[in-house]
Write a protein that holds these residues in place. Structure first.
Motif, mmCIF file in Angstrom:
data_model
loop_
_atom_site.group_PDB
_atom_site.id
_atom_site.type_symbol
_atom_site.label_atom_id
_atom_site.label_comp_id
_atom_site.label_asym_id
_atom_site.label_seq_id
_atom_site.Cartn_x
_atom_site.Cartn_y
_atom_site.Cartn_z
ATOM 1 N N PHE A 79 -9.571 -19.585 9.106
ATOM 2 C CA PHE A 79 -10.039 -18.696 8.043
ATOM 3 C C PHE A 79 -9.049 -17.638 7.591
ATOM 4 O O PHE A 79 -9.262 -17.007 6.556
ATOM 5 N N LEU A 248 -16.419 -14.437 4.075
ATOM 6 C CA LEU A 248 -17.040 -13.537 5.052
ATOM 7 C C LEU A 248 -16.015 -12.963 6.023
ATOM 8 O O LEU A 248 -16.051 -11.776 6.344
ATOM 9 N N GLN A 249 -15.106 -13.818 6.486
ATOM 10 C CA GLN A 249 -14.094 -13.336 7.422
ATOM 11 C C GLN A 249 -13.205 -12.270 6.781
ATOM 12 O O GLN A 249 -12.830 -11.300 7.428
ATOM 13 N N TRP C 71 -24.942 -22.097 1.965
ATOM 14 C CA TRP C 71 -23.998 -21.343 2.795
ATOM 15 C C TRP C 71 -23.064 -22.213 3.629
ATOM 16 O O TRP C 71 -22.250 -21.680 4.375
ATOM 17 N N ALA C 75 -19.854 -20.553 5.557
ATOM 18 C CA ALA C 75 -20.183 -20.177 6.938
ATOM 19 C C ALA C 75 -18.977 -19.478 7.564
ATOM 20 O O ALA C 75 -17.840 -19.894 7.340
ATOM 21 N N PRO C 76 -19.194 -18.419 8.338
ATOM 22 C CA PRO C 76 -18.077 -17.592 8.783
ATOM 23 C C PRO C 76 -17.257 -18.126 9.948
ATOM 24 O O PRO C 76 -16.175 -17.595 10.220
ATOM 25 N N TRP C 134 -25.414 -14.130 4.218
ATOM 26 C CA TRP C 134 -25.349 -14.975 5.409
ATOM 27 C C TRP C 134 -26.543 -14.691 6.326
ATOM 28 O O TRP C 134 -27.074 -15.597 6.971
ATOM 29 N N GLN C 187 -26.540 -12.034 16.856
ATOM 30 C CA GLN C 187 -25.116 -11.749 16.702
ATOM 31 C C GLN C 187 -24.902 -10.640 15.660
ATOM 32 O O GLN C 187 -24.110 -9.730 15.851
ATOM 33 N N LEU C 188 -25.644 -10.690 14.568
ATOM 34 C CA LEU C 188 -25.519 -9.679 13.519
ATOM 35 C C LEU C 188 -26.066 -8.340 13.991
ATOM 36 O O LEU C 188 -25.450 -7.287 13.773
ATOM 37 N N THR C 192 -21.278 -5.219 13.749
ATOM 38 C CA THR C 192 -20.862 -3.991 13.077
ATOM 39 C C THR C 192 -22.055 -3.385 12.333
ATOM 40 O O THR C 192 -23.093 -4.036 12.141
ATOM 41 N N GLN C 195 -23.012 -5.521 9.475
ATOM 42 C CA GLN C 195 -23.721 -6.738 9.855
ATOM 43 C C GLN C 195 -25.174 -6.413 10.181
ATOM 44 O O GLN C 195 -26.090 -7.156 9.802
ATOM 45 N N MET C 198 -27.028 -5.958 7.099
ATOM 46 C CA MET C 198 -27.249 -7.253 6.457
ATOM 47 C C MET C 198 -28.469 -7.924 7.071
ATOM 48 O O MET C 198 -29.322 -8.482 6.367
#
Lengths: 257, 100, 331
Positions: A79, A248-249, C71, C75-76, C134, C187-188, C192, C195, C198
């Motif tokens: 990424f 996102l990253q 998504w 996806a991250p 996300w 995880q979110l 942070t 996050q 979100m």
């Protein structure tokens, strides 16, 4: 680190990136189809190939990060590189187009990966050999699936035949790059890590000729200009794809997901 | 809303049978649509065996299956009910004969 | 819940007298927890109710591929990408099992798809909401799949064999879906500040629509009695909704997120959570087609179907050519 070590690592690093980025970029393209395929069963078939390819990308890019030795994991590599650092062949980043173009792109790459992975399974590099051994089974099925569709579309209706023949004409020039050996390819072959591309090409050509014949399609003539995504020189399409993939990253640097 | 594109080319229905592991029978798993039998095998693999639930797949055109009529259940299956001598438990074997 | 708009009215009128004993026998079988199979005698209303219920469920799975499929390309991480593709693949697979179960009742998948695409058939209201972030992917897995599981487990014992068997298959796969959603949210929530924001924002937007998934309050569901008699529906809307709230409140607490309901409180006496009023007007609007994404969802499905017509046609043409070639070799 001596200069010789640096060069050796760098060749392997670049080679593994090429393999990993091919799977990553192609998997990313297939991911765009999910929910939009011509039939529910095709949503599943394309998703199956996508998931396999992303799985290959994970293993290969993680390995690349280890070779690099800077502590980057599979996601940092996937990424957070710049545009010119992605080393997938340009063919993989070509847009999906219609289902026919997707199938053509898929057959061309599946046949390439199959010939490559079959030979990589006996690579002097154990990690690559292990990844390849697993990937051969997946790729066998990918080619069966994509090849089956190429035949149905090539030898289906007039409309389907025209569409895939045009897609073939459009994508054919990108196949030159797959077999144009450069210093990295030669170094890998010399060390017994990768096969000679000429060999891979022979195997590929005979598979492609067979499936094109069954699909009643004509092999296009070669065109003079060649792309070299595997050296980081990409078409305009990769930029858009990376913007989407990296969003996102890039927007939340350092966050864990 | 105008006329919808008529789909005149509807893929036929296939019934899918999966053998989960060696030694087991093929079991009916469901049905799916495909244009031809090889496609049906691939579809069956993608729809019904994502979690390693199969070592063998059979696909049959649904129209090729002949089924007994539940209305005939009585005449088809009832007579077997009173032929108990077909079942091993009907016979009393002396204890001395151990291996039967 | 996939059948919030199920309208059992307007189906066949009362059957003639000789059918009465068939119906009696049928009800005895259902009461005895026997499974009804495709070729067994069944009242027309039972058959038609099932076709509608199963097909609405199938349509929901298919349309449900879109808000999350959204998504996949963004996806991250590669792992999240793989998980999401696998999840959406499962949803497609569930649609396939359900269409297959519906077809045993004498309707074709093409007919059902046609009904969906021209707007005649309904699907779960929940998939008409957008997934702008996300975190929405996590909220859907946690809340929407969570609600679905609540509804689906009793259906594994429904009276109609093919539907029950499809549900068993689906339930086995569904718990992965809820877990990956909750894991994503966790995880979110532990990440942070951005996050966490979100995640809270997604929860704020998905909580009430998730509660609406269970359908209108029992007092207003006048058509449930047949479904419950026939063991197609085993618990009432309010019962399932209450159970979902009671399960989910502690899960939200663990995440450190706040449910967007100031009236939510634990009632020590009844040992349940009381919750605030649901906006049934919003629910009805969404069912009618005026939700945020109804138009986009159907448009996407129509586009896929129409743009893919030449492909399906080509496959049939090829199959026909192969048939003729085989026949002429044999001749």
């Amino acid at each position: 680190m001596s200069a010789a070590m640096r060069v050796k690592d760098d060749d392997l690093f670049r080679y593994v990136l090429r393999l990993g980025d091919l799977s990553l970029v192609l998997g990313q393209r297939l991911g765009e189809w999910v929910g939009h395929a011509p039939a529910l069963e095709e949503d599943l078939g394309l998703a199956n190939t996508a998931v396999d390819l992303i799985g290959q990308a994970r293993l290969l890019l993680a390995y690349a990060g280890e070779i690099e030795g800077r502590g980057r994991d599979e996601d940092a590599i996937a990424f957070l590189r710049e545009h010119g650092e992605y080393l997938n062949p340009t063919l993989a980043e070509q847009p999906n187009g219609d289902f026919g173009q997707t199938v053509v792109r898929q057959v061309l790459i599946d046949a390439f990966q199959l010939e490559l992975y079959e030979r990589l399974a006996t690579s002097a590099d154990e990690r690559l050999a292990a990844v390849a051994a697993k990937a051969v089974k997946e790729t066998c099925y990918h080619l069966r699936y994509s090849g089956g569709w190429l035949v149905r579309l090539g030898d289906g209706t007039e409309e389907s035949h025209t569409r895939v023949q045009s897609a073939l004409e459009r994508l054919w020039p990108y196949t030159v790059e797959l077999f144009a050996a450069d210093d990295v390819d030669r170094a890998m072959a010399d060390r017994g890590i990768a096969p000679r591309l000429a060999e891979v090409q022979e195997g590929w050509m005979s598979r492609i000729d067979a499936v094109l014949a069954e699909a009643t399609l004509e092999r296009p003539h070669d065109r003079p200009y060649s792309w070299f995504g595997k050296r980081g020189h990409h078409s305009e399409h990769l930029g858009y794809m990376l913007a989407e993939m990296q969003y996102l990253q890039r927007t939340y640097p350092g966050a864990r997901w | 809303m105008g006329e919808r594109v008529e789909d005149k080319h509807q893929w036929p229905l296939y019934e899918v049978f999966i053998r989960a592991r060696g030694g087991l029978d093929h079991k009916h798993a469901g049905s799916l649509h495909a244009a031809d039998a090889p496609m049906a095998i691939e579809h069956a693999r993608d729809v019904y065996t994502r979690r390693q639930e199969g070592v063998s797949i059979w696909v049959v055109r649904s129209t090729d299956i002949t089924a007994s009529d539940p209305a005939d259940a009585d005449s088809l299956f009832e007579p077997a009910r009173d032929k108990v001598y077909r079942h091993p438990t009907f016979y009393e074997i002396p204890d001395e004969v151990k291996t039967l | 819940m996939y059948t919030q708009a199920l309208d059992v009215q307007g189906l066949e009128p009362a059957a003639p007298i000789d059918a009465a004993s068939l119906e009696q026998r049928f009800l005895e079988r259902v009461d005895a927890e026997e499974k009804i199979e495709p070729k067994d005698w069944m009242p027309n209303r039972y058959r038609n109710t099932l076709i509608r219920q199963i097909s609405q469920h199938a349509h929901s799975e298919i349309v449900g591929m879109l808000p999350e499929g959204n998504w996949i390309t963004r996806a991250p991480t590669l792992l999240r990408k793989s998980i999401l593709i696998a999840k959406v693949q499962d949803e497609g697979g569930h649609g396939a099992y359900l269409y297959s179960a519906a077809e045993t009742l004498g309707v074709s998948r093409d007919q059902l798809v046609e009904q969906l695409l021209c707007g005649k058939a309904k699907y779960s209201s929940i998939f008409n909401y957008p997934t702008p972030t996300w975190a929405d992917v996590g909220a859907i897995g946690w809340l929407v799949d969570g609600a679905a599981i609540m509804n689906q487990i009793p259906l594994c014992r429904c009276s109609y064999g093919p539907y029950a068997r499809a549900m068993v298959r689906i339930c086995r796969e569904e718990s992965f879906h809820q877990r990956q959603g909750y894991d994503l949210m966790l995880q979110l929530a532990r990440g942070t500040a951005e996050q966490k924001r979100m995640a809270q924002d997604a929860l704020n937007r998905w909580w009430w629509p998730a509660l609406m998934m269970f359908g209108p309050p029992d007092a207003e569901s006048t058509h449930s009695s047949d479904s419950q008699r026939w063991k197609i529906k085993r618990f009432s809307n309010d019962e399932l909704r209450q159970k979902f709230v009671d399960f989910t409140v502690p899960q939200a607490r663990f995440l450190g997120l706040t449910l967007p309901d100031p009236l939510l409180r634990w009632n020590e006496a009844t040992e349940r959570h009381e919750f605030g009023p649901i906006d049934w007007n919003e629910f009805n609007q969404v069912l009618k087609g005026n939700g945020p994404c109804n138009v986009e969802r159907l448009a996407a499905r129509r586009a896929a179907h129409e743009e893919g017509a030449w492909v399906r046609e080509a496959a049939m043409a090829h199959a026909e050519k192969q048939r003729r070639r085989k026949a002429s070799i044999a001749a």
